[in-house]
Design an enzyme around this catalytic site. Sequence first.
Site, short mmCIF file in Angstrom:
data_model
loop_
_atom_site.label_atom_id
_atom_site.label_comp_id
_atom_site.label_asym_id
_atom_site.label_seq_id
_atom_site.Cartn_x
_atom_site.Cartn_y
_atom_site.Cartn_z
N ARG A 13 -22.89 0.98 14.06
CA ARG A 13 -22.71 0.13 12.86
C ARG A 13 -22.17 0.90 11.65
NH1 ARG A 13 -27.64 -1.61 14.74
NH2 ARG A 13 -27.45 -3.53 15.95
N LYS A 39 -8.73 1.03 4.76
CA LYS A 39 -8.33 0.18 5.88
C LYS A 39 -8.30 1.02 7.14
CE LYS A 39 -5.19 -3.12 3.74
NZ LYS A 39 -3.81 -3.62 3.85
N GLU A 52 7.00 5.50 0.44
CA GLU A 52 5.77 4.99 -0.19
C GLU A 52 5.59 5.62 -1.58
OE1 GLU A 52 4.39 2.55 1.44
OE2 GLU A 52 4.92 2.92 3.54
N LYS A 99 -2.39 4.58 -5.86
CA LYS A 99 -2.98 3.76 -4.79
C LYS A 99 -4.46 3.53 -5.09
CE LYS A 99 -3.74 2.52 -0.18
NZ LYS A 99 -3.52 2.61 1.25
N GLU A 112 -7.90 -6.72 -1.05
CA GLU A 112 -6.57 -7.30 -1.02
C GLU A 112 -6.51 -8.81 -1.26
OE1 GLU A 112 -3.85 -7.25 2.57
OE2 GLU A 112 -3.03 -5.62 1.40
N ARG A 131 -3.80 -5.71 -4.93
CA ARG A 131 -3.57 -4.82 -3.80
C ARG A 131 -2.31 -5.22 -3.04
NH1 ARG A 131 -7.89 -1.66 0.04
NH2 ARG A 131 -6.33 -0.70 1.37
N ASN A 146 2.52 -4.05 -1.05
CA ASN A 146 3.45 -4.57 -0.04
C ASN A 146 4.89 -4.66 -0.54
OD1 ASN A 146 1.48 -4.90 1.92
ND2 ASN A 146 0.90 -6.92 1.13
N HIS A 180 7.78 -4.34 1.76
CA HIS A 180 7.23 -4.41 3.11
C HIS A 180 7.48 -5.73 3.81
CE1 HIS A 180 5.40 -0.62 2.11
NE2 HIS A 180 4.77 -0.55 3.27
N HIS A 222 9.08 -5.10 7.13
CA HIS A 222 8.49 -5.42 8.44
C HIS A 222 9.47 -6.20 9.30
CE1 HIS A 222 4.18 -4.88 6.73
NE2 HIS A 222 4.58 -3.79 7.35
N HIS A 228 9.23 3.21 9.72
CA HIS A 228 8.57 2.41 8.69
C HIS A 228 9.13 2.71 7.29
CE1 HIS A 228 5.49 0.12 6.69
NE2 HIS A 228 5.17 1.18 5.96
#
Length: 361
Positions: free
Chosen positions: A121, A143, A185, A227, A237, A241, A245, A248, A252, A264
Amino acid sequence: MQTHRIALGERSYDILVGSGILSQLGARVKETLSPSRAIVIADRHVADIYAERALTSLRNAELDADLLTFPPGEDSKSLQRLSELYDELLTRRLDRKSCLVALGGGVTGDLAGFAAATYMRGIPFVQVPTSLLAQVDSSSGGKTGINHPLGKNMIGAFHQPRLVLIDIDTLRTLPAEELHSGLAEVVKHGMIRDADYFEQVEKNTSGILALEAEIMERIVLGSCRIKGDVVSDDERESGVRAHLNFGHTFGHAYETLSHYEIRHGEAVAMGMIAACRLAERLGIADASIRERLAPVLTRLGLPTASPAFDAEDVFASMRGDKKTERDTLRVVLVSELGSARIVEAPDPDAVLAAIRETAAS
Ligand SMILES: NC(=O)c1ccc[n+]([C@@H]2O[C@H](COP(=O)([O-])OP(=O)(O)OC[C@H]3O[C@@H](n4cnc5c(N)ncnc54)[C@H](O)[C@@H]3O)[C@@H](O)[C@H]2O)c1
Ligand SMILES: [Zn+2]
């Protein structure tokens, strides 16, 4: 060495950035969490170069430390590899006071972080990012996760690291294309949040590519700070947040249509240009932003034009992106340098025109 603290209440943690600081890993882990044991997790490629140094540092601090490795590459963000990690952790009888140390790129951080989030956990973990992308992006923010055959990053959890230790010297062994990819980035962070930071990047492109220690320490720390600020404002998010993106949603789509032949960071670079063009079409920004962005990307080894994909295909792929809510396309646009906003359901003709112009330029 510089320190930046990510403020998240009781889940706050320090990001340490410096040159040659991998040798301090043991002492820092000990003072931060005093674990009963530490398990370093690395892909075999990074393990060959850095595992010995990490283990020595942990053992010098009188910590019981061991290494687990897995094959390099995105394919390792899988249920199979995760399951193998659980097998090892259970066989070694790791308890809840143990900690995992993710030593490597974003794949390692995501996989080891998710193992830490779910084993018993949740146990503590430490990020030691060695790729630029991991240093400026994936290692902070909490994340973690793995891929599913039906989608990237579809299985995961939010689990903040207890410490992030960034030795910028590790970038010296990083392949050039991986460095460039991470720089997309870096540029993005300046674009969405901090015009001064963008200017620092703009002025120092050759020092960055030469990995000059003083410049890299400043650039990496600056990105972590941006960040971190965004994440502290909005850990899960729902609002700002999403600004991360920027580039992105288009990016993507480019990655997907190229069957991941486009890296990427390259896709994000093209995506930022497309987003700038869309902002111009919508009257949100003028061309001067794109005209500043493009030469910086070029100098950093990043593309400013996309391959000649069919614009309708790019648009369709963007609408299928998981970041869209209730089938409404949401894009992050930069209205002025250092300031982003979310635009819902932009005019499809403007989106298509921006895609076409980015392919043609
Ligand atoms: N969790 C997040 O918030 C977040 C954010 C962005 C990206 N990501 C994830 O990060 C992953 C991409 O990360 P990445 O680009 O670091 O990929 P990666 O971990 O696969 O590393 C890229 C390659 O570089 C090698 N490498 C790493 N550091 C090295 C070094 N110092 N010297 C030599 N080789 C080195 C690795 O072995 C690998 O072959 C993706 O899975 C993506 O989904 C996560
Ligand atoms: Zn990205």
